[in-house]
Structure formats: structure tokens, C-alpha cells
Scaffold this motif. Structure first.
Motif, PDB file in Angstrom:
ATOM      1  N   SER A 284       1.138  -1.497  -0.048  1.00  0.00           N
ATOM      2  CA  SER A 284       0.146   0.112   0.319  1.00  0.00           C
ATOM      3  C   SER A 284       0.540   1.442  -0.033  1.00  0.00           C
ATOM      4  O   SER A 284       0.300   2.241  -0.159  1.00  0.00           O
ATOM      5  CB  SER A 284      -0.748   0.039   1.526  1.00  0.00           C
ATOM      6  OG  SER A 284      -0.493  -0.118   2.513  1.00  0.00           O
TER       7      SER A 284
ATOM      8  N   ARG B 243       2.741  -1.802 -10.715  1.00  0.00           N
ATOM      9  CA  ARG B 243       1.135  -2.464 -11.576  1.00  0.00           C
ATOM     10  C   ARG B 243       0.723  -0.837 -12.565  1.00  0.00           C
ATOM     11  O   ARG B 243       0.498  -0.116 -12.022  1.00  0.00           O
ATOM     12  CB  ARG B 243      -0.149  -1.891  -9.935  1.00  0.00           C
ATOM     13  CG  ARG B 243      -1.125  -2.870 -10.239  1.00  0.00           C
ATOM     14  CD  ARG B 243      -2.610  -2.979  -9.408  1.00  0.00           C
ATOM     15  NE  ARG B 243      -3.079  -3.148 -10.151  1.00  0.00           N
ATOM     16  CZ  ARG B 243      -4.684  -2.863 -10.079  1.00  0.00           C
ATOM     17  NH1 ARG B 243      -4.499  -1.595 -10.441  1.00  0.00           N
ATOM     18  NH2 ARG B 243      -6.088  -3.419 -11.251  1.00  0.00           N
TER      19      ARG B 243
ATOM     20  N   PRO C 264      -2.100   1.025 -13.598  1.00  0.00           N
ATOM     21  CA  PRO C 264      -3.913   1.146 -13.525  1.00  0.00           C
ATOM     22  C   PRO C 264      -4.710   1.674 -14.952  1.00  0.00           C
ATOM     23  O   PRO C 264      -3.995   1.673 -16.030  1.00  0.00           O
ATOM     24  CB  PRO C 264      -4.284   2.548 -12.751  1.00  0.00           C
ATOM     25  CG  PRO C 264      -3.139   3.085 -12.855  1.00  0.00           C
ATOM     26  CD  PRO C 264      -1.431   2.634 -13.462  1.00  0.00           C
TER      27      PRO C 264
ATOM     28  N   LYS D 194      -8.725   6.495  -6.100  1.00  0.00           N
ATOM     29  CA  LYS D 194      -9.050   5.852  -6.658  1.00  0.00           C
ATOM     30  C   LYS D 194     -10.629   5.650  -7.174  1.00  0.00           C
ATOM     31  O   LYS D 194     -11.390   6.506  -6.677  1.00  0.00           O
ATOM     32  CB  LYS D 194      -9.032   5.521  -5.419  1.00  0.00           C
ATOM     33  CG  LYS D 194      -9.600   3.803  -4.824  1.00  0.00           C
ATOM     34  CD  LYS D 194      -9.552   4.059  -3.595  1.00  0.00           C
ATOM     35  CE  LYS D 194     -10.070   2.175  -3.519  1.00  0.00           C
ATOM     36  NZ  LYS D 194     -10.946   2.129  -1.978  1.00  0.00           N
ATOM     37  N   TYR D 195     -10.135   4.447  -7.999  1.00  0.00           N
ATOM     38  CA  TYR D 195     -11.597   4.058  -8.802  1.00  0.00           C
ATOM     39  C   TYR D 195     -11.871   2.741  -9.125  1.00  0.00           C
ATOM     40  O   TYR D 195     -10.690   2.770  -9.951  1.00  0.00           O
ATOM     41  CB  TYR D 195     -11.338   5.549 -10.269  1.00  0.00           C
ATOM     42  CG  TYR D 195     -12.997   4.896 -10.815  1.00  0.00           C
ATOM     43  CD1 TYR D 195     -14.307   4.960 -10.623  1.00  0.00           C
ATOM     44  CD2 TYR D 195     -12.722   4.269 -12.022  1.00  0.00           C
ATOM     45  CE1 TYR D 195     -15.035   5.359 -11.388  1.00  0.00           C
ATOM     46  CE2 TYR D 195     -14.166   3.478 -13.045  1.00  0.00           C
ATOM     47  CZ  TYR D 195     -15.294   4.464 -12.047  1.00  0.00           C
ATOM     48  OH  TYR D 195     -16.440   3.646 -13.584  1.00  0.00           O
ATOM     49  N   GLN D 196     -12.177   2.015  -8.738  1.00  0.00           N
ATOM     50  CA  GLN D 196     -12.699   0.944  -8.447  1.00  0.00           C
ATOM     51  C   GLN D 196     -11.872   0.085  -8.745  1.00  0.00           C
ATOM     52  O   GLN D 196     -11.734  -1.017  -9.155  1.00  0.00           O
ATOM     53  CB  GLN D 196     -13.388   0.611 -10.396  1.00  0.00           C
ATOM     54  CG  GLN D 196     -14.737   1.073 -10.968  1.00  0.00           C
ATOM     55  CD  GLN D 196     -15.703   0.955 -11.938  1.00  0.00           C
ATOM     56  OE1 GLN D 196     -14.752   0.184 -12.757  1.00  0.00           O
ATOM     57  NE2 GLN D 196     -16.977   0.993 -12.234  1.00  0.00           N
ATOM     58  N   GLY D 197     -10.412   0.338  -7.958  1.00  0.00           N
ATOM     59  CA  GLY D 197      -9.780  -0.447  -7.157  1.00  0.00           C
ATOM     60  C   GLY D 197      -8.453  -0.133  -7.345  1.00  0.00           C
ATOM     61  O   GLY D 197      -7.074  -0.973  -7.676  1.00  0.00           O
ATOM     62  N   ASP D 198      -8.616   0.801  -8.941  1.00  0.00           N
ATOM     63  CA  ASP D 198      -7.354   0.782  -9.519  1.00  0.00           C
ATOM     64  C   ASP D 198      -6.911   2.029  -8.477  1.00  0.00           C
ATOM     65  O   ASP D 198      -8.321   3.213  -8.223  1.00  0.00           O
ATOM     66  CB  ASP D 198      -7.190   1.562 -10.445  1.00  0.00           C
ATOM     67  CG  ASP D 198      -8.026   0.531 -11.681  1.00  0.00           C
ATOM     68  OD1 ASP D 198      -7.027  -0.472 -11.399  1.00  0.00           O
ATOM     69  OD2 ASP D 198      -8.232   0.483 -12.428  1.00  0.00           O
TER      70      ASP D 198
END
Length: 541
Positions: A108, A143, A145, A223-227
Motif C-alpha cells: 500500500s 501495477r 492502472p 482511486k476508482y474501482q480498485g485502481d
């Protein structure tokens, strides 16, 4: 031209001034009050990603035998560069001045620039660690996104500043409504928001005031839908705040009339960033020379100093984004009475040439020391106003050493730093078992330490990583740290972090950092103060 060896002159002036006998004792007290324990930490790389480990080795340098056993615990803290709040903290045992281990980065953790702060359990009377080390690191996200976020700083004619955030779909670049946002700067409060149907969000930056943060960074978490993605922007500064600074450092400390003075100078932005500059030197209103600084913002020039005139510079080439100061750029005032010391080559080996010039003084006390030990001292007559001397360095250890000139009351008149025994180096030869490796393949290396062609014993910390995980601007090698950073404050940066190996760069650094008048005043007063009480933090079991 004759040079007098100072080691012989010292015998002549041994009993000239009895007050000189007091200086070694004062120097010893000063050294005991200003603990010389130094900590150096070697990390395996400079650029990390989340879930990786930071591997390290920590070493105590210049640590006395009496204080070595006290350092039993090494603490590491990873702190975002723009805040004072540690993100991760961990403690490790230290034995015989050595510690090693690893610290895992959580998944995180936010990408950005961080400082790794290392310190031991030994604290001084001010409740601050005696042995402290910092290393700049970067953390990047691996990662990718499915959203694309951008931040733009807007400013209107009234000076009002806003942060405009946009969030779009990576595939079709359509605006995304409802993306959650968190914005903060330094230790400011965190502002939460949500993008509108156009995929935008506008924030007045006065709501995230960074306060007294030196170099504030505006941080945004999207942050948007897990991204999740992070953005960073430098805090906007007014154009008038971005000024060109120039500082001048006469060799020895002062401009003295009727001498030829070598002057080191440094050009920076008002934020402390090096700035290349070209300028004309003026004697009153008459141009007499053209001078420049390099990409590190350092330069030097010789100036014939005359009575009753003032000296200044006028920049003729500098970074376009910087504004000139309205008050101009004046050199220090010329003194009619004073002493100068000139050293043609401050990076030396077994001997040092110097020239001492005086106006208004017939004798001075000369002390050669490193603010811990006095190596040589003598009363020196200046009958003709100038003395050229050859200083033999047999009793002086490798590293930075100072020549301080005092009046007959031991008040500092001039000082110059030099580097003794520069070419006396221990060479480490590292040989890998092959030139190319596969992913996660074992790397085997052999290394040999030698000095003057003879093998010597020692310790080594070896790391292997991809070349793109290293940032040369963040590099700290143990030689530069031991001989420069730990002894001089605010050492100018060098492009590859190894300024110690560049003699020309080192000459300029010693010229602009060679006058520590206030330190000498502490030496003269420290004899009357009691030794500090060293506190220790408890070791957790």
C-alpha cells in the motif's frame, strides 16, 4: 623563491607565546563535547517498488573505543520527503559498530520520493541522535492502472492558485465520474473529493497550505474501482520568489587591501538549486574581469584588491526562469587591516605550500588542526608582511585539515582547509564470476583490498541490482561521506555522487567551505563548560 619548512620554524618559536600551550587542551574539550561518531548506511539500490525489500549494511565510522559498546540498536525510518511522519519504522541490533538486515515495503505504500533515516540508540544532551545518516530513495508502482490521471496548477490574475485534476479511462480516454480523490501537501490536512461528470475536480490550494515545509510537494491519491494511482506536483512559487543568488568566499575569509585574493563563489536559485552563471566583475564602475560557475554552481577567480574601492558583479548569462536581485551582487567589504592565507593546491599529499600575507599585523599564531587534534602550532613573525612556508604533513592523518591564523589574543583572523595525503588510498578490486546474468541468477564476486600494492584487511558491503535501479544523483559512497559530508556542512552536489574523486571539484568545494570562524569561537569557550551527559535509549528485547 624560498619556502620555509614550518616543522623547523616551530622549534624556533616554541616558547614565543605561552598562551599557545592552552589551545590543544581547549581543542580536546571541544572534540569531547562534539561527538565524532559517524554512521554510514549502504542500501542495495536507490529505486524500489512496493512489496520489495530494502537491504542494507550499517557501519559506525570514527567511533571511539569507549563509545562503540554504547551503540547497540540501529533504527531505520522511511519518511516521505515532504513530511516528517515516518511511513515505516524498524529496529535492528548492532554489534561492534556493524548492523545489517532488510525492511519490506508494504503493497500500500505510495510512490514518490522518500528519505531513509538511520540512527543509533545513543542520544546527546539535546535528545537528538549522535550518529545519524540519511539516504534519498524513490518508490515506484509496478501495477499499471486502467485509469489515467493528471494534475494541472492554474493561477488567475489575482494570484489565486487552483489544482485541476482530471481522470479518464485508459482505453477510450472517456472522462470518469465518481473517482475518489485525496489531496495533501506536507503535513497539511487531507482534502477529499470526487470527480464530476466531466472527470474533473478543482481545488483551491489555500486549503492545503504546506506551512513551513522547505520544498513542498502536492500529493494526490486517485482511486476508482480498485485502481489506485498517485500524482505529485511541486508547490507553485511566485516568479518573484525564484531569484538568482550568488555568494562569495575570499580565500582565508576576508578581502584584505593590497593583496591578490583568490575567491571561490557559488551561484544558486533562491530554492538552493545550483545555477550556472556568467558575470562581469566591477571595481567601482570599471569592468575588470569575466567569471563563470559550472553546472554545480561553483567557480573561482583571482582579484587584485585595492584600497578605497568596492567590488561587485553583474550577471550576463543565467537561467531564464530566475530573476535578478534588485539590490545587485556585492563582494565582501575590503579590510584595511587583516591577514590572508593562500594555498595554490589544497588537495595535496605529504607537504603543503602556503603564503601568508598581512596588512597591519607583525605576527600571528598559526595552528594546524582538524578541530579534534592540534598537529602543529607556532608564533610566526611577519616582518616583511609576507611569509611563504612549506608545511610537512608527516604527523597529519589523511583527510580534511585546517590552518587557522590567530592574533596574539588567539582571535581568529583567517582559516583555510586542505586535504592531506589525498593519494594514499585503499583500492578495492571487484571481479564478478561472469558479465551477464539471467533473472534471479546467483551472482558471485571476489574482491581484494590493497594499499600501496600490498594487501590489507577490511570489510565490504556488496549489492547487485539492475542498472536502472540506481540513481547517480542519490549516490553516496563511503569515501566522500567520511572525508567530506561528515566534516563539511551543505557540500555542493556532484552529478554522480562521487565528488571526492574529482580533484578540481574538490578544490572548489574546499574554497567555498573553508572558513569556520564561529566553530573556532566555540573552541575558545568550551574549556569552561562541563562534558555532556550521554543518554541511551533502551534496547527492546
Amino acid at each position: 623563491m624560498k619556502y620555509w619548512p614550518l616543522s623547523i620554524l616551530f622549534l624556533i618559536g616554541e616558547h614565543a607565546f605561552c598562551q599557545l600551550d592552552d589551545i590543544p587542551a581547549r581543542m580536546a574539550v571541544y572534540a569531547s563535547r562534539n561527538n565524532a561518531d559517524q554512521l554510514f548506511v549502504h542500501t542495495d539500490k536507490h529505486i524500489y517498488t512496493n512489496n520489495e525489500y530494502i537491504w542494507f549494511s550499517g557501519w559506525l565510522l570514527h567511533c571511539g573505543n569507549d563509545s562503540m559498546p554504547l551503540h547497540r540498536l540501529l533504527s531505520l525510518a522511511l519518511v516521505p520527503a515532504d513530511t516528517r511522519t515516518p511511513g515505516i519504522q524498524q529496529k535492528f541490533f548492532m554489534r561492534n559498530g556493524y548492523s545489517y538486515g532488510s525492511m519490506q515495503l508494504p503493497d500500500s505504500i505510495a510512490p514518490g520520493v522518500y528519505k531513509l533515516i538511520a540512527y543509533t540508540n545513543v542520544m546527546g544532551p539535546d535528545s537528538l541522535p549522535l550518529a545519524l545518516f540519511t539516504q534519498d530513495l524513490s518508490i515506484r508502482s509496478i501495477r499499471k492502472p486502467d485509469i489515467v490521471a493528471a494534475a494541472t496548477i492554474l493561477e488567475d490574475t489575482t494570484g489565486k492558485k487552483d489544482l485541476l485534476l482530471t481522470v479518464r479511462n485508459k482505453e477510450n480516454y472517456q472522462p470518469i465520474a465518481g473517482a475518489e480523490l485525496w489531496v495533501w501537501c506536507g503535513n497539511s490536512k487531507t482534502i477529499k473529493g470526487i470527480t464530476d461528470k466531466k472527470g474533473t475536480y478543482r481545488l483551491n490550494l489555500s486549503l492545503v497550505d504546506p506551512g513551513s515545509t522547505a520544498f513542498p510537494i502536492i500529493n494526490t491519491k486517485v482511486k476508482y474501482q480498485g485502481d489506485i494511482t498517485y500524482l505529485q506536483n511541486k508547490w507553485p512559487s511566485n516568479t518573484a520568489d525564484r531569484q538568482l543568488d550568488a555568494r562569495f568566499f575570499p580565500e582565508g575569509g576576508y578581502l584584505v587591501t593590497n593583496t591578490i585574493c583568490r575567491i571561490g563563489w557559488e551561484s544558486k536559485s533562491s530554492a538552493g538549486e545550483p545555477a550556472t552563471m556568467r558575470a562581469i566583475v566591477f571595481e567601482d564602475q570599471q569592468p575588470i574581469d569575466t567569471i563563470t560557475t559550472n553546472e554545480q554552481g561553483l567557480g573561482k577567480f583571482d582579484l587584485p584588491v585595492h584600497t578605497g574601492v568596492s567590488y561587485s558583479i553583474k550577471p550576463i548569462a543565467w537561467p531564464a526562469e530566475l530573476q535578478l536581485k534588485k539590490e545587485g551582487y556585492l563582494l565582501p567589504t575590503v579590510l584595511s587591516k587583516g591577514v590572508t592565507i593562500s594555498i595554490p593546491k589544497a588537495i595535496t599529499n605529504d607537504s603543503l605550500f602556503c603564503k601568508i600575507s598581512a596588512s597591519g599585523y607583525s605576527q600571528v599564531n598559526i595552528v594546524v588542526h582538524n578541530y579534534r587534534t592540534v598537529f602543529k602550532q607556532q608564533a610566526l613573525a611577519l616582518k616583511q608582511g609576507v611569509v611563504r612556508a612549506l608545511l610537512l604533513l608527516d604527523d597529519v592523518p589523511k583527510g580534511l585539515t585546517a590552518i587557522t591564523l590567530l592574533d596574539t589574543n588567539n582571535r581568529p583572523l583567517a582559516e583555510r582547509i586542505f586535504f592531506a595525503h589525498y593519494n594514499s588510498k585503499t583500492i578495492c578490486t571487484v571481479t564478478p564470476n561472469q558479465q551477464a546474468y539471467e533473472k534471479r541468477q546467483k551472482v558471485t564476486v571476489s574482491f581484494q583490498l590493497s594499499k600501496n600494492g600490498q594487501p590489507v584487511e577490511g570489510f565490504a558491503s556488496v549489492a547487485s541490482a539492475q542498472a536502472n535501479r540506481y540513481n547517480l544523483s542519490k549516490q553516496q559512497d563511503i569515501e566522500s561521506f567520511t572525508y567530506l559530508q561528515s566534516s563539511l556542512q551543505h557540500v555542493p552536489d556532484y552529478t554522480n555522487g562521487e565528488g571526492y574523486k574529482n580533484e578540481d571539484h574538490l578544490e572548489k568545494v574546499l574554497l567555498v567551505r573553508g572558513w569556520r570562524r564561529y566553530t573556532w569561537q566555540e573552541v575558545l569557550t568550551d574549556k569552561q563548560h562541563p562534558l555532556p551527559f550521554i543518554q541511551q535509549l533502551s534496547v527492546e528485547k
